[in-house]
Scaffold this active site. Structure first.
Site: not given
Length: 234
Positions: A106, A174, A199
């Site tokens: 990104h 994520t 996570n």
């Protein structure tokens, strides 16, 4: 030796003081703020864009790498096989934590690029983005070298090749909401790779993973890295 591909998202930087983009309190949940990450919004109001992104850039400058960033850098340095680190984050905390090779799908917020010809310019975090500055080559307006909504992420061909040849795929911090990154686990599983999600809470694609580790990244990622390195050569 196995090839490892790691994907990291905003959750790995949350404990460094940078907010996440999705989920409760996520930055992009506010549609007015989300509009500050679109080409159309930039064209309509570049001054507001500059104010918003300069504020974000200062937060990136103030943030410090946490134990999760440092653990991944240690894995990169000590793992005898191939390790590919892909991140959705634009904050540079992986590099500041010691990582040497990072694929920023990104982009990065300490670079600018021309909105017309694409020429890139370094823009250190501590130097504010001046929206009046123009491209030296074509005179186009400069914008952050980050991927906005509706734009194609960087390095996709290279990432796809790595996923197609990996033995272990790990997604750390994520949300599983953003594609194409959310689909990486399925590509890895298709080629027979072991998959693991690390996570704080379940992502939108948790069911696609073979293994799951829950907990704060700064606590569980170093333990995961220790386990990998302890088993090398066994």
């Amino acid at each position: 030796m196995d090839k490892i591909v790691i994907l990291t998202g905003a959750g790995i930087s949350a404990e460094s003081g940078l907010g996440t983009y999705r989920g409760p309190g996520g930055l992009w949940n506010d549609k007015r703020i989300a509009a500050l990450a679109t080409p159309e919004g930039f064209a309509n109001d570049p001054e507001t864009f500059a104010e918003f992104h300069n504020t974000r850039r200062l937060k990136h400058l103030e943030a410090q790498p946490n134990a999760a960033h440092e653990a991944i850098a240690r894995l990169e340095a000590e793992y005898p096989g191939e390790l590919i680190l892909v991140t959705q984050n634009v904050d540079r905390l992986h590099e500041r934590g010691g990582a040497q090779a990072v694929l920023h799908m990104h982009g990065v917020s300490d670079d600018m690029k021309c909105n017309v010809c694409g020429v890139k310019y370094p823009q250190p975090f501590e130097v504010p983005w001046d929206v009046a500055k123009r491209c030296d080559d074509c005179g186009g307006r400069l914008r952050p070298d980050t991927v906005w909504f509706g734009e194609m992420p960087y390095h996709m061909d290279e990432i796809q090749e790595h996923l197609a040849t990996c033995d272990l795929f790990a997604a750390i911090g994520t949300s599983g909401n953003v594609y194409p990154a959310a689909g990486f686990v399925r590509i890895a599983r298709h080629v027979g790779a072991r998959t693991i999600e690390i996570n704080l809470e379940a992502s939108e694609v948790t069911s696609d993973f073979d293994d799951v580790i829950r907990g704060p990244a700064s606590e569980v990622v170093p333990m995961w890295v220790d386990g990998i390195l302890a088993n090398v050569g066994l």
